[in-house]
Design a protein around this motif. Sequence first.
Motif, PDB file in Angstrom:
ATOM      1  N   SER A   1       0.850  -1.177   0.000  1.00 27.47           N
ATOM      2  CA  SER A   1       0.000   0.000   0.000  1.00 27.47           C
ATOM      3  C   SER A   1       0.892   1.237   0.000  1.00 27.47           C
ATOM      4  O   SER A   1       1.897   1.289   0.719  1.00 27.47           O
ATOM      5  CB  SER A   1      -0.882  -0.022   1.249  1.00 27.47           C
ATOM      6  N   GLN A   2       0.509   2.220  -0.812  1.00 27.42           N
ATOM      7  CA  GLN A   2       1.365   3.391  -0.964  1.00 27.42           C
ATOM      8  C   GLN A   2       1.612   4.102   0.370  1.00 27.42           C
ATOM      9  O   GLN A   2       2.606   4.810   0.522  1.00 27.42           O
ATOM     10  CB  GLN A   2       0.746   4.362  -1.983  1.00 27.42           C
ATOM     11  N   SER A   3       0.710   3.886   1.348  1.00 20.45           N
ATOM     12  CA  SER A   3       0.868   4.561   2.638  1.00 20.45           C
ATOM     13  C   SER A   3       2.064   4.005   3.410  1.00 20.45           C
ATOM     14  O   SER A   3       2.508   4.604   4.390  1.00 20.45           O
ATOM     15  CB  SER A   3      -0.402   4.397   3.464  1.00 20.45           C
ATOM     16  N   THR A   4       2.571   2.860   3.019  1.00 18.15           N
ATOM     17  CA  THR A   4       3.752   2.334   3.721  1.00 18.15           C
ATOM     18  C   THR A   4       4.990   2.322   2.814  1.00 18.15           C
ATOM     19  O   THR A   4       5.963   1.653   3.125  1.00 18.15           O
ATOM     20  CB  THR A   4       3.510   0.906   4.261  1.00 18.15           C
ATOM     21  N   TRP A   5       4.963   3.055   1.704  1.00 16.79           N
ATOM     22  CA  TRP A   5       6.179   3.156   0.887  1.00 16.79           C
ATOM     23  C   TRP A   5       7.222   4.004   1.595  1.00 16.79           C
ATOM     24  O   TRP A   5       6.883   5.065   2.133  1.00 16.79           O
ATOM     25  CB  TRP A   5       5.868   3.840  -0.447  1.00 16.79           C
ATOM     26  N   PRO A   6       8.456   3.595   1.548  1.00 10.81           N
ATOM     27  CA  PRO A   6       9.520   4.463   2.063  1.00 10.81           C
ATOM     28  C   PRO A   6       9.667   5.672   1.135  1.00 10.81           C
ATOM     29  O   PRO A   6       9.240   5.608  -0.026  1.00 10.81           O
ATOM     30  CB  PRO A   6      10.773   3.592   1.980  1.00 10.81           C
ATOM     31  N   PRO A   7      10.259   6.758   1.597  1.00 13.00           N
ATOM     32  CA  PRO A   7      10.514   7.896   0.703  1.00 13.00           C
ATOM     33  C   PRO A   7      11.377   7.429  -0.475  1.00 13.00           C
ATOM     34  O   PRO A   7      12.320   6.657  -0.286  1.00 13.00           O
ATOM     35  CB  PRO A   7      11.293   8.872   1.582  1.00 13.00           C
ATOM     36  N   LEU A   8      11.063   7.900  -1.668  1.00 13.13           N
ATOM     37  CA  LEU A   8      11.723   7.346  -2.850  1.00 13.13           C
ATOM     38  C   LEU A   8      13.142   7.868  -3.064  1.00 13.13           C
ATOM     39  O   LEU A   8      13.925   7.280  -3.806  1.00 13.13           O
ATOM     40  CB  LEU A   8      10.865   7.624  -4.091  1.00 13.13           C
ATOM     41  N   PHE A   9      13.490   8.980  -2.393  1.00 12.24           N
ATOM     42  CA  PHE A   9      14.853   9.506  -2.595  1.00 12.24           C
ATOM     43  C   PHE A   9      15.933   8.592  -2.000  1.00 12.24           C
ATOM     44  O   PHE A   9      17.115   8.815  -2.215  1.00 12.24           O
ATOM     45  CB  PHE A   9      14.980  10.929  -2.044  1.00 12.24           C
ATOM     46  N   VAL A  10      15.513   7.563  -1.263  1.00 15.90           N
ATOM     47  CA  VAL A  10      16.532   6.675  -0.675  1.00 15.90           C
ATOM     48  C   VAL A  10      17.371   5.980  -1.749  1.00 15.90           C
ATOM     49  O   VAL A  10      18.464   5.487  -1.476  1.00 15.90           O
ATOM     50  CB  VAL A  10      15.917   5.618   0.268  1.00 15.90           C
ATOM     51  N   HIS A  11      16.871   5.970  -2.999  1.00 15.07           N
ATOM     52  CA  HIS A  11      17.662   5.412  -4.102  1.00 15.07           C
ATOM     53  C   HIS A  11      19.031   6.101  -4.189  1.00 15.07           C
ATOM     54  O   HIS A  11      20.064   5.454  -4.381  1.00 15.07           O
ATOM     55  CB  HIS A  11      16.885   5.586  -5.416  1.00 15.07           C
ATOM     56  N   VAL A  12      19.010   7.430  -4.014  1.00 14.23           N
ATOM     57  CA  VAL A  12      20.262   8.191  -4.089  1.00 14.23           C
ATOM     58  C   VAL A  12      21.192   7.797  -2.941  1.00 14.23           C
ATOM     59  O   VAL A  12      22.404   7.620  -3.123  1.00 14.23           O
ATOM     60  CB  VAL A  12      19.967   9.706  -4.043  1.00 14.23           C
ATOM     61  N   LEU A  13      20.603   7.650  -1.741  1.00 14.70           N
ATOM     62  CA  LEU A  13      21.417   7.276  -0.578  1.00 14.70           C
ATOM     63  C   LEU A  13      22.063   5.906  -0.802  1.00 14.70           C
ATOM     64  O   LEU A  13      23.239   5.689  -0.483  1.00 14.70           O
ATOM     65  CB  LEU A  13      20.560   7.226   0.684  1.00 14.70           C
ATOM     66  N   PHE A  14      21.272   4.980  -1.346  1.00 14.96           N
ATOM     67  CA  PHE A  14      21.792   3.631  -1.555  1.00 14.96           C
ATOM     68  C   PHE A  14      22.921   3.645  -2.582  1.00 14.96           C
ATOM     69  O   PHE A  14      23.990   3.067  -2.359  1.00 14.96           O
ATOM     70  CB  PHE A  14      20.669   2.693  -1.994  1.00 14.96           C
TER      71      PHE A  14
END
Length: 447
Positions: free
Chosen positions: A310-323
């Motif tokens: 469910s979209q309400s439990t998606w992590p923030p998408l910018f974590v791609h950059v951190l990874f």
Amino acid sequence: MSHLMMARALFGITLGYHIGYATISVGAPMLIVIAEILAARTGQEEYRLFAKRVTMVLVLLVGVGLVTGTTVAVMLSVLWPGFMKTVGQVINLPFQIEVFAFMLESLFLAIYLYGGDRLSARARILSGALVSLGSGLSALLITDVNAFMNTPVGFQWTNGHVTNANPWRAMLNPAMPTELTHVLVSAYMTVGFLFAAMAAKGLLNRDSTPWQRAYYAKVLRFTMALGGVMAVATAVVGDASGKFLARYQPEKLAAAEGLFQTTKHAPLVIGGITDARTHQVVGGIAVPDLLSFLATGNFSGQVTGLDAFSQSTWPPLFVHVLFDGMVAIGSFAIAVGALYAIYLWRKKMTPRWLLWAIVVTGMLSMAGIEDGWIFAEIARQPWMIYGYLRVSQAVTAANGISWMFAGFLSLYTVLLAGTIWALRVYFRKHPLPSDGAQNDRIQVAAK
Ligand code: HEB
């Protein structure tokens, strides 16, 4: 800033600050032990001198780390009463055992420090090893609480309350093996490269005397060896962490890689930014099938995408950059370590550009630690305890966080400035001797 954001920011800064100190306090004893062993085996005084100098750094950082660590503990109960209340009963063993690890560390640090040159080489190696064991265990035990937050097991959850707590099961949770190992080896990697960076700086300095150059070259060799080996280990364990995520926290991995649809033959996207609207990673390079391979060990393996949640439990998408940042740092460090090894093996002088690259690697490694933690914590959002307790449910209801914010921020600034100042004063008063004869007179300042 909202109340919740303020609490998160304050806690994040506190931890980010503490982790810097803790990483060095965990890695430095290992360097001391290696240096003592090399001193005993080769009879070369430079290694003993290095051990003494690292010890002074360690003593100072352990002192400050004690303050920042206590702050973390206090803040945990002040800012997150919901966390302490619900899980204090489940994941309490690590905290209790940690007291003994800390005692082991401080006892043998005192013996090593005050015993100094009066101890035999063997006694110094042994007490150094026990310091290393103690500090390593402390870090692992505390990290285990975080592992529990990622994969909470060992209790039942009835109406928002913990029942049937099994602290041993909670301690031996599924995230434990990969997370604890990744944290430990990346700490050794970072401390290896940080001290390698200092040695590289010494070699780059044109005023260094021949004796000092020989000292720095020796230090560089074994700190690079530690950093390089641990960098490879960090990557190997990081790969295992990825496989762990695929199984236990698939939305974290999906967010890290910007994977929206569950697919077989999932590509690995390197670089780029995840676009939340179009559900695509813009500007990255996609390597076909690689994510499937990394996540499952099979190029056609199925990887769960964000669509399964469910979209309400998606992590923030910018974590791609951190990874990507973390993986880039790891890859860069391995490349620098390999280049250094090649020059050494061909018995050539380390060129100046490579020395500069080593200086950069030292700083990047510490950035990698911070990055890795920020990634791991942000990509677990909105959960504090995965699947059970949201961060928003655990936060304090009390007002006045902004005052705390200002107060603690000033405390950290003072502590950081104080640490740098103390280190500079100490090493200005105890400069590296310019030749071996002078070195014979050096005594460790056990005050
Ligand atoms: Fe890391 C985290 C992977 C490198 C540090 N990592 C992490 C994760 C993953 C990874 C998957 C998540 C986990 C969880 O959350 O559970 N890495 C990885 C890889 C690589 C890496 C693949 C490549 C090489 N790291 C790295 C480096 C460093 C790091 C280099 C530093 C120096 N990480 C880190 C940290 C963290 C991480 C600190 C946090 C903790 C955990 O484990 O979580």
